[in-house]
Design a protein around this motif. Sequence first.
Motif, mmCIF file in Angstrom:
data_model
loop_
_atom_site.group_PDB
_atom_site.id
_atom_site.type_symbol
_atom_site.label_atom_id
_atom_site.label_comp_id
_atom_site.label_asym_id
_atom_site.label_seq_id
_atom_site.Cartn_x
_atom_site.Cartn_y
_atom_site.Cartn_z
ATOM 1 N N CYS A 150 0.802 -1.232 0.000
ATOM 2 C CA CYS A 150 0.000 0.000 0.000
ATOM 3 C C CYS A 150 0.828 1.272 0.000
ATOM 4 C CB CYS A 150 -0.953 0.008 1.197
ATOM 5 S SG CYS A 150 -0.150 0.241 2.807
ATOM 6 N N GLY A 151 2.133 1.185 0.272
ATOM 7 C CA GLY A 151 3.000 2.351 0.247
ATOM 8 C C GLY A 151 3.026 3.173 1.523
ATOM 9 N N ALA A 152 2.364 2.703 2.574
ATOM 10 C CA ALA A 152 2.353 3.435 3.844
ATOM 11 C C ALA A 152 3.711 3.322 4.534
ATOM 12 C CB ALA A 152 1.267 2.878 4.764
ATOM 13 N N GLY A 153 4.110 4.388 5.218
ATOM 14 C CA GLY A 153 5.306 4.349 6.045
ATOM 15 C C GLY A 153 5.009 3.539 7.300
ATOM 16 N N VAL A 154 5.951 2.692 7.720
ATOM 17 C CA VAL A 154 5.750 1.872 8.917
ATOM 18 C C VAL A 154 6.993 1.899 9.806
ATOM 19 C CG1 VAL A 154 3.979 0.284 8.068
ATOM 20 C CG2 VAL A 154 6.328 -0.178 7.542
ATOM 21 N N CYS A 155 6.768 1.853 11.106
ATOM 22 C CA CYS A 155 7.859 1.850 12.080
ATOM 23 C C CYS A 155 8.344 0.414 12.295
ATOM 24 C CB CYS A 155 7.382 2.454 13.404
ATOM 25 S SG CYS A 155 6.134 1.466 14.248
ATOM 26 N N ALA A 156 9.370 0.262 13.118
ATOM 27 C CA ALA A 156 9.933 -1.067 13.385
ATOM 28 C C ALA A 156 8.927 -1.984 14.070
ATOM 29 C CB ALA A 156 11.192 -0.927 14.242
ATOM 30 N N THR A 157 7.997 -1.432 14.818
ATOM 31 C CA THR A 157 6.983 -2.250 15.501
ATOM 32 C C THR A 157 5.957 -2.806 14.518
ATOM 33 O OG1 THR A 157 7.225 -0.933 17.499
ATOM 34 C CG2 THR A 157 5.204 -2.221 17.296
ATOM 35 N N HIS A 158 5.575 -2.023 13.535
ATOM 36 C CA HIS A 158 4.497 -2.426 12.633
ATOM 37 C C HIS A 158 4.953 -3.065 11.331
ATOM 38 C CE1 HIS A 158 2.152 0.521 15.130
ATOM 39 N NE2 HIS A 158 1.418 -0.581 15.168
ATOM 40 N N VAL A 159 6.243 -3.015 11.010
ATOM 41 C CA VAL A 159 6.713 -3.609 9.764
ATOM 42 C C VAL A 159 6.764 -5.131 9.901
ATOM 43 C CG1 VAL A 159 9.204 -3.509 10.258
ATOM 44 C CG2 VAL A 159 8.407 -3.409 7.890
ATOM 45 N N ARG A 160 6.380 -5.805 8.845
ATOM 46 C CA ARG A 160 6.442 -7.268 8.776
ATOM 47 C C ARG A 160 7.417 -7.634 7.666
ATOM 48 N NH1 ARG A 160 4.657 -6.436 12.985
ATOM 49 N NH2 ARG A 160 2.519 -6.666 13.660
ATOM 50 N N THR A 161 8.401 -8.468 7.996
ATOM 51 C CA THR A 161 9.429 -8.860 7.040
ATOM 52 C C THR A 161 9.221 -10.311 6.644
ATOM 53 O OG1 THR A 161 10.970 -7.356 8.110
ATOM 54 C CG2 THR A 161 11.914 -8.989 6.645
ATOM 55 N N ARG A 169 17.576 -15.792 -6.061
ATOM 56 C CA ARG A 169 18.211 -14.729 -5.284
ATOM 57 C C ARG A 169 17.385 -14.480 -4.031
ATOM 58 N NH1 ARG A 169 21.390 -10.406 -8.446
ATOM 59 N NH2 ARG A 169 22.201 -11.659 -10.137
ATOM 60 N N SER A 170 18.074 -14.306 -2.919
ATOM 61 C CA SER A 170 17.395 -13.990 -1.668
ATOM 62 C C SER A 170 16.934 -12.542 -1.706
ATOM 63 C CB SER A 170 18.336 -14.191 -0.485
ATOM 64 O OG SER A 170 18.672 -15.549 -0.384
ATOM 65 N N ALA A 171 15.737 -12.316 -1.221
ATOM 66 C CA ALA A 171 15.183 -10.959 -1.154
ATOM 67 C C ALA A 171 14.281 -10.899 0.065
ATOM 68 C CB ALA A 171 14.405 -10.638 -2.417
ATOM 69 N N ARG A 172 13.734 -9.728 0.318
ATOM 70 C CA ARG A 172 12.774 -9.606 1.409
ATOM 71 C C ARG A 172 11.622 -8.728 0.952
ATOM 72 N NH1 ARG A 172 17.285 -6.981 4.273
ATOM 73 N NH2 ARG A 172 17.356 -4.942 3.338
ATOM 74 N N LYS A 173 10.470 -8.961 1.567
ATOM 75 C CA LYS A 173 9.270 -8.193 1.294
ATOM 76 C C LYS A 173 8.842 -7.544 2.600
ATOM 77 C CE LYS A 173 4.544 -8.667 -0.335
ATOM 78 N NZ LYS A 173 3.523 -9.621 -0.766
ATOM 79 N N LEU A 174 8.720 -6.209 2.594
ATOM 80 C CA LEU A 174 8.312 -5.473 3.781
ATOM 81 C C LEU A 174 6.878 -5.015 3.597
ATOM 82 C CD1 LEU A 174 11.495 -3.252 4.185
ATOM 83 C CD2 LEU A 174 11.005 -5.422 5.303
ATOM 84 N N THR A 175 6.032 -5.312 4.583
ATOM 85 C CA THR A 175 4.639 -4.896 4.535
ATOM 86 C C THR A 175 4.204 -4.344 5.882
ATOM 87 O OG1 THR A 175 3.901 -7.131 5.103
ATOM 88 C CG2 THR A 175 3.943 -6.584 2.771
#
Length: 68
Positions: free
Chosen positions: A22-33, A51-57
Amino acid sequence: MNCFECDQQGQTVAAVAVCSVCGAGVCATHVRTEAKQLREPANPGKVIHDRSARKLTCSTCREAEEAV
């Protein structure tokens, strides 16, 4: 940029990531990796590598994805 989730709770907390859905800014508490493996498209004469990657939501988008 501040965390959207915290803002909804009346708090001001700096964002450390942007939700890839969704493009919202998230803090360390609310980010899901989530760990992801990306596969490069095959080209003649090349070996396919994952290739290893990560998805932040944000927590909202993560819950929506898990509900499907």
